[in-house]
Each structure stands twice: as structure tokens, then as C-alpha cells.
Motif scaffolding. Structure first.
Motif, PDB file in Angstrom:
ATOM      1  N   ILE A  94     -10.214  11.192  -7.216  1.00 54.03           N
ATOM      2  CA  ILE A  94      -9.511   9.471  -6.952  1.00 54.03           C
ATOM      3  C   ILE A  94      -8.206   9.434  -6.507  1.00 54.03           C
ATOM      4  O   ILE A  94      -7.697  10.078  -7.632  1.00 54.03           O
ATOM      5  CB  ILE A  94     -10.496   8.170  -8.074  1.00 54.03           C
ATOM      6  N   ALA A  95      -7.547   9.175  -5.960  1.00 53.08           N
ATOM      7  CA  ALA A  95      -6.229   8.483  -5.606  1.00 53.08           C
ATOM      8  C   ALA A  95      -6.799   6.323  -5.362  1.00 53.08           C
ATOM      9  O   ALA A  95      -6.796   5.746  -5.397  1.00 53.08           O
ATOM     10  CB  ALA A  95      -5.556   9.225  -4.053  1.00 53.08           C
ATOM     11  N   VAL A  96      -5.286   6.640  -6.446  1.00 51.51           N
ATOM     12  CA  VAL A  96      -5.332   5.186  -6.602  1.00 51.51           C
ATOM     13  C   VAL A  96      -3.739   4.519  -6.253  1.00 51.51           C
ATOM     14  O   VAL A  96      -3.134   5.709  -6.998  1.00 51.51           O
ATOM     15  CB  VAL A  96      -6.223   4.693  -7.800  1.00 51.51           C
ATOM     16  N   ARG A  97      -3.139   3.595  -5.935  1.00 48.82           N
ATOM     17  CA  ARG A  97      -1.691   2.610  -5.610  1.00 48.82           C
ATOM     18  C   ARG A  97      -1.876   2.045  -7.356  1.00 48.82           C
ATOM     19  O   ARG A  97      -2.481   1.173  -7.206  1.00 48.82           O
ATOM     20  CB  ARG A  97      -1.940   2.435  -4.595  1.00 48.82           C
ATOM     21  N   GLY A  98      -1.178   2.583  -8.413  1.00 44.89           N
ATOM     22  CA  GLY A  98      -0.920   1.098  -9.454  1.00 44.89           C
ATOM     23  C   GLY A  98      -0.152   0.373  -8.718  1.00 44.89           C
ATOM     24  O   GLY A  98       0.577  -0.040  -8.158  1.00 44.89           O
ATOM     25  N   LEU A  99       0.192  -0.658 -10.447  1.00 46.42           N
ATOM     26  CA  LEU A  99       0.828  -1.730 -10.259  1.00 46.42           C
ATOM     27  C   LEU A  99       2.381  -1.537  -9.605  1.00 46.42           C
ATOM     28  O   LEU A  99       2.826  -2.383  -9.275  1.00 46.42           O
ATOM     29  CB  LEU A  99       0.654  -3.082 -11.171  1.00 46.42           C
ATOM     30  N   ASP A 100       2.704  -0.253 -10.160  1.00 53.55           N
ATOM     31  CA  ASP A 100       3.578  -0.467 -10.489  1.00 53.55           C
ATOM     32  C   ASP A 100       4.649   0.463  -8.725  1.00 53.55           C
ATOM     33  O   ASP A 100       5.869   0.799  -7.988  1.00 53.55           O
ATOM     34  CB  ASP A 100       4.771   0.997 -10.886  1.00 53.55           C
ATOM     35  N   GLY A 101       2.966   0.195  -7.810  1.00 57.64           N
ATOM     36  CA  GLY A 101       3.822   1.223  -6.094  1.00 57.64           C
ATOM     37  C   GLY A 101       3.084   2.833  -6.251  1.00 57.64           C
ATOM     38  O   GLY A 101       3.317   3.252  -4.645  1.00 57.64           O
ATOM     39  N   ALA A 158     -15.779   5.206  -8.958  1.00 58.81           N
ATOM     40  CA  ALA A 158     -15.191   4.574  -7.964  1.00 58.81           C
ATOM     41  C   ALA A 158     -16.161   5.443  -6.586  1.00 58.81           C
ATOM     42  O   ALA A 158     -16.279   6.597  -6.924  1.00 58.81           O
ATOM     43  CB  ALA A 158     -14.188   4.037  -7.451  1.00 58.81           C
ATOM     44  N   GLU A 159     -16.795   5.097  -5.461  1.00 61.06           N
ATOM     45  CA  GLU A 159     -16.674   5.692  -4.574  1.00 61.06           C
ATOM     46  C   GLU A 159     -16.808   5.720  -3.133  1.00 61.06           C
ATOM     47  O   GLU A 159     -16.287   4.232  -3.274  1.00 61.06           O
ATOM     48  CB  GLU A 159     -18.410   5.845  -4.442  1.00 61.06           C
ATOM     49  N   GLY A 160     -16.142   6.272  -2.043  1.00 61.70           N
ATOM     50  CA  GLY A 160     -15.416   5.484  -1.105  1.00 61.70           C
ATOM     51  C   GLY A 160     -14.198   4.275  -1.311  1.00 61.70           C
ATOM     52  O   GLY A 160     -13.759   5.361  -2.010  1.00 61.70           O
ATOM     53  N   HIS A 161     -14.134   3.752  -0.303  1.00 56.79           N
ATOM     54  CA  HIS A 161     -12.709   3.388  -0.803  1.00 56.79           C
ATOM     55  C   HIS A 161     -12.547   1.967  -0.639  1.00 56.79           C
ATOM     56  O   HIS A 161     -14.153   1.440  -0.146  1.00 56.79           O
ATOM     57  CB  HIS A 161     -11.413   3.129   0.374  1.00 56.79           C
ATOM     58  N   GLY A 162     -11.926   0.947  -1.938  1.00 52.24           N
ATOM     59  CA  GLY A 162     -11.325  -0.486  -2.379  1.00 52.24           C
ATOM     60  C   GLY A 162     -10.264  -0.664  -2.423  1.00 52.24           C
ATOM     61  O   GLY A 162      -9.500  -0.308  -2.244  1.00 52.24           O
ATOM     62  N   SER A 200      -1.302   5.001   4.372  1.00 52.85           N
ATOM     63  CA  SER A 200      -1.372   3.642   4.501  1.00 52.85           C
ATOM     64  C   SER A 200      -2.863   3.792   4.002  1.00 52.85           C
ATOM     65  O   SER A 200      -3.366   1.962   3.996  1.00 52.85           O
ATOM     66  CB  SER A 200      -1.318   3.192   6.020  1.00 52.85           C
ATOM     67  N   ALA A 201      -3.693   4.449   3.765  1.00 53.49           N
ATOM     68  CA  ALA A 201      -5.083   4.069   3.563  1.00 53.49           C
ATOM     69  C   ALA A 201      -4.872   3.464   2.197  1.00 53.49           C
ATOM     70  O   ALA A 201      -5.343   2.785   1.192  1.00 53.49           O
ATOM     71  CB  ALA A 201      -6.019   5.525   3.270  1.00 53.49           C
ATOM     72  N   LEU A 202      -4.362   3.668   1.253  1.00 51.24           N
ATOM     73  CA  LEU A 202      -3.770   2.814  -0.070  1.00 51.24           C
ATOM     74  C   LEU A 202      -2.386   2.249   0.095  1.00 51.24           C
ATOM     75  O   LEU A 202      -1.630   2.235  -0.676  1.00 51.24           O
ATOM     76  CB  LEU A 202      -3.496   4.236  -1.555  1.00 51.24           C
ATOM     77  N   ALA A 203      -2.454   1.604   0.695  1.00 52.08           N
ATOM     78  CA  ALA A 203      -1.189   0.384   1.321  1.00 52.08           C
ATOM     79  C   ALA A 203      -0.514  -0.734   0.064  1.00 52.08           C
ATOM     80  O   ALA A 203       0.168  -0.722  -0.251  1.00 52.08           O
ATOM     81  CB  ALA A 203      -1.429  -0.772   2.513  1.00 52.08           C
ATOM     82  N   LYS A 204      -1.594  -1.003  -0.702  1.00 52.10           N
ATOM     83  CA  LYS A 204      -1.476  -1.605  -1.383  1.00 52.10           C
ATOM     84  C   LYS A 204      -1.467  -1.253  -2.964  1.00 52.10           C
ATOM     85  O   LYS A 204      -2.583  -0.571  -2.826  1.00 52.10           O
ATOM     86  CB  LYS A 204      -1.600  -3.675  -0.878  1.00 52.10           C
ATOM     87  N   SER A 205      -1.004  -2.119  -4.229  1.00 54.59           N
ATOM     88  CA  SER A 205      -1.626  -2.103  -5.811  1.00 54.59           C
ATOM     89  C   SER A 205      -3.267  -1.976  -5.924  1.00 54.59           C
ATOM     90  O   SER A 205      -3.596  -3.257  -5.172  1.00 54.59           O
ATOM     91  CB  SER A 205      -0.928  -2.695  -6.460  1.00 54.59           C
ATOM     92  N   GLY A 206      -3.946  -1.117  -6.318  1.00 54.93           N
ATOM     93  CA  GLY A 206      -5.093  -0.893  -6.372  1.00 54.93           C
ATOM     94  C   GLY A 206      -5.803  -0.562  -5.385  1.00 54.93           C
ATOM     95  O   GLY A 206      -6.828  -0.281  -5.768  1.00 54.93           O
ATOM     96  N   ASP A 207      -5.247  -0.694  -4.337  1.00 53.21           N
ATOM     97  CA  ASP A 207      -6.306   0.455  -3.195  1.00 53.21           C
ATOM     98  C   ASP A 207      -6.570   1.912  -3.801  1.00 53.21           C
ATOM     99  O   ASP A 207      -6.021   2.168  -4.404  1.00 53.21           O
ATOM    100  CB  ASP A 207      -5.394   0.545  -1.800  1.00 53.21           C
ATOM    101  N   TYR A 208      -7.758   2.362  -3.713  1.00 46.24           N
ATOM    102  CA  TYR A 208      -8.708   3.024  -3.917  1.00 46.24           C
ATOM    103  C   TYR A 208      -8.802   4.100  -3.480  1.00 46.24           C
ATOM    104  O   TYR A 208      -9.787   3.509  -2.006  1.00 46.24           O
ATOM    105  CB  TYR A 208      -8.545   3.087  -5.289  1.00 46.24           C
ATOM    106  N   VAL A 209      -8.566   5.772  -3.056  1.00 50.10           N
ATOM    107  CA  VAL A 209      -9.782   6.248  -1.851  1.00 50.10           C
ATOM    108  C   VAL A 209     -10.353   7.463  -3.049  1.00 50.10           C
ATOM    109  O   VAL A 209      -9.511   8.027  -3.814  1.00 50.10           O
ATOM    110  CB  VAL A 209      -8.791   7.157  -0.799  1.00 50.10           C
TER     111      VAL A 209
END
Ligand code: FES
Ligand SMILES: [Fe+2]
Length: 383
Positions: free
Chosen positions: A85-92, A109-113, A66-75
Motif C-alpha cells: 500500500i502506498a499512501v500520502r501522509g499528513l506531511d505530504g 485496504a484494497e484498491g484506492h481511496g 497524481s493517483a496520490l494527490a492529497k493527504s490520505g490518498d492511498y493505492v
């Protein structure tokens, strides 16, 4: 409610019954033996280096999905000293990468966004969310670079039961590894809050404070002790992991009820220790995922995620959660003060080893499995 899909753990009914037995007999769960852990295992840089290697070679929890709920979210953060870095792609899909630009290694990147692309802050090489190298500014200056081979370096990553697992070992069988982890986060949980802080203590010293109820009366005199019990826990093992149940006095409300259909929400806290460095705790209406990242022998980065299935519009319920968390935070500060004091005690030279009693068996289990892993590391280094 935890889905006990592996039948490795007692049911809520069985836990409550055991708690009532302990209340009535002034007892608690006991392990088979004391544990003595050498102080040097908390102080030695060589020992920490091996522990970091273990963390780098195992399947471990990175964050709740849930920290990577939508496409583009990264930690983005260090895992055992390595920037990932972990990131949710455009394909989910959630993917993980070594967080180092393929030009000259700077972190993307650093942190989350949330972002549409990972653009290096140094010279602007840009990567798509799937890690592929999309563009190089003034590309004519790199006639030999084949963009197709210069994507971010992938790390094994798998989302399972609400958690993002990663493994930095290219030979890892992450699918197999996660099979042993019961479903801890129910479906539909979302991220309410995340935070991190540096704790001035060895990561194991900090972890140990979550795994026993022996300190409730003394450390938490005016916080947890008035609503819980001193030294009353149910301790279970599942694989290399442990679950410790800390009852609240409100559990008495379940006396004389039909225990076959009960909710323990608000009546006890389950603390799940996922070996080696993750703790997942249940609180009324929410759960907390805490990842302890060793920085060095005497400091730890603590990453905390609060997740819940309470919807945004349920403001009263959310306010109750945040009030509860304020209370829990007071207790957490008490733990931190004690743990940091114990860290200074390590340096005092007073003790050759730390002593853990029969009711602190989850800590003995942590050290037992860590010692086994260290043995395996030594063998693999020798061969
Ligand atoms: S280091 Fe990333 S673009 Fe130069
Ligand atoms: Fe505590």
C-alpha cells in the motif's frame, strides 16, 4: 512535451525527420537481429517465480504520483504477488508499506481511496498514515505488545518526476536507480481516470503487443490503421528501456514546416517501455501509465492510469480527450483479443519458440535484459 533531460533519446525534431524518411522510402527502424523466445519461458511456473523475484528486487513504478494527490490518498495492490500500500501522509510525503496488519496479517485496504487512518477490517488495529500503530482495541489483552515497534513494515518508496517508485529489497538504492529514468510525466499532471482489468495472457505476451507496429494493418484494420501507418515505427533504447514512436498520418501536417519548433501532440504516440513491466504512452492531451502485474503464468492484472494537465473547467478539451480514449480503447480490445489468442497458441504445442522480426527490436531488448536479470538472480542464489 517530454523533457529529454538525459540526452538518451532523439529530439521530437529528429524523430519526425526519421519518420518522414521512412514514409518516403517505405522503410521502418530495424534492429540488428531476430529474436527467438522459447515458449516455455511463457508457460513455466519456475520461470515466472524468478521473474517475480526480479520484480520484487528492482526499483519499479508503482503508480503516477497524481493517483496520490492529497493527504490520505492511498493505492493498495499486489506487486509481484506481495500486497503493498502506498499512501500520502499528513506531511505530504508518499510512503509505501507491506499491506499486512501487524496483528494477524490482514490487508488494511484494497484498491484506492482516501482515509484519515488505516484501520484493519479484522479487529480494528489502527495505523496513522505514516505507518505507526496508533491504537489497539481492548489493548489490555496485549500486555507484551510495544506499539512503538509494531508499525507497518515500510518499503522503499520515492516520488520522482511524477511517478511513485518502490523497491521491496531492503538493500535497494532507490535514489540512485531513478536517476536513469528520464522525466516522462510533465509537471502539473492530474489523474483523470484509473482502471484495472485481468488479461488472460502471460504478462510478457501482453507487453509485447505495445512494442511493435508490425501488427497495425492486420489487427487494427478499422481503428488505428486508417489513421496511422503499417509497420512504421522509430525504435530507441535508453538503458534497459525502449521508446517506440507510432506516427499518425496527421504528421504530414509538419512537412515543409520549420521542424525546430514543433509539437508532436496529436501527430504521434510515444510508447515508453520502462523495464520490466511498465508502459507509458502519450496521447493527444494526455498520457497513460500502465503497470502489468503477473498473476500467474497465464494471467495478468493490468493497472491503467490516465493523466493530463487539462484543468477541470476545460470541459471541451476534456471531452475531446475522453472521445480519443474511447477510440484508443477499441484498439486496445483488438490487442487483448489477439494477445489472449496467442496465449492459447502457447498451449497448442505448435511452437517451441516465438519469433520476433527485425522491426520488433524493442521486444528483443525486453527479453535480452530479462535473461540478463535472470542470470544475475541465478548467481545470487548460488552464492
Ligand atoms: S488482523 Fe488486523 S486487527 Fe487483527
Ligand atoms: Fe495494437
Amino acid at each position: 512535451m517530454i523533457t529529454n533531460n538525459k540526452k538518451q533519446l532523439l529530439s521530437d525534431t529528429e524523430v519526425v525527420q526519421r519518420i518522414f524518411d521512412h514514409i518516403d522510402n517505405a522503410t521502418t527502424d530495424n534492429g540488428n537481429q531476430n529474436w527467438k523466445e522459447p515458449v516455455n519461458n511463457y508457460r513455466s511456473k519456475a520461470r515466472l517465480d524468478i521473474e517475480l523475484k526480479i520484480l520484487q528486487s528492482r526499483t519499479i513504478v508503482f503508480c503516477p504520483s497524481s493517483a496520490l494527490a492529497k493527504s490520505g490518498d492511498y493505492v493498495a495492490r499486489d506487486v509481484a504477488g506481495i500486497p503493498l500500500i502506498a499512501v500520502r501522509g499528513l506531511d505530504g510525503e508518499v510512503r509505501a508499506f507491506r499491506n499486512a496488519c501487524r496483528h494477524r496479517g490482514v490487508q488494511l485496504a484494497e484498491g484506492h481511496g482516501c482515509t484519515r487512518a488505516l484501520v484493519c477490517p479484522y479487529h480494528g488495529w489502527a495505523y496513522s498514515l505514516d505507518g505507526s500503530l496508533r491504537s489497539i482495541p481492548h489493548e489490555h489483552g496485549f500486555p507484551d505488545v510495544d506499539k512503538a515497534t509494531r508499525g507497518l513494515v515500510a518499503v522503499a518508496c520515492l516520488v520522482s518526476n511524477g511517478l511513485v517508485f518502490i523497491n521491496q529489497n531492503p538493500q535497494a538504492n532507490i535514489e540512485q536507480d531513478v536517476l536513469s529514468v528520464p522525466k516522462l510525466l510533465p509537471d502539473g499532471y492530474r489523474l483523470l481516470h484509473s482502471s484495472n482489468q485481468i488479461v488472460k495472457a502471460n504478462w510478457k505476451l501482453h507487453l509485447e503487443s505495445s512494442l511493435e507496429g508490425y501488427h497495425i494493418r492486420q489487427t487494427h484494420k478499422n481503428t488505428f490503421f486508417p489513421v496511422q501507418y503499417d509497420n512504421l515505427t522509430v525504435v530507441e533504447a535508453f538503458g534497459e528501456n525502449s521508446r517506440v514512436a507510432f506516427p499518425y498520418q496527421s504528421i504530414e501536417g509538419l512537412r515543409h514546416k520549420n521542424l525546430t519548433d514543433i509539437s508532436v501532440d496529436g501527430r504521434l504516440t510515444y510508447v515508453y517501455h520502462l523495464f520490466p513491466n511498465v508502459v507509458i504512452s502519450t496521447f493527444p492531451g494526455c498520457m497513460q501509465v500502465v503497470v502489468l502485474e503477473p498473476i500467474d503464468e497465464s494471467s495478468t492484472q493490468q493497472h491503467s492510469y490516465l493523466v493530463s494537465d487539462i484543468a477541470k473547467h476545460q470541459t471541451e478539451l476534456l471531452n475531446a480527450i475522453f472521445e480519443g480514449q474511447k477510440f484508443a480503447a477499441k484498439g486496445a480490445i483488438e490487442d487483448l483479443q489477439i494477445v489472449q489468442s496467442a496465449q492459447r497458441g502457447l498451449l497448442s504445442g505448435a511452437n517451441k519458440y516465438l519469433e520476433f522480426g527485425l522491426f520488433e527490436s524493442a521486444i528483443g531488448r525486453l527479453h535480452t535484459h530479462l535473461a540478463k536479470e535472470i542470470g544475475r538472480q541465478a548467481v545470487s542464489c548460488d552464492t
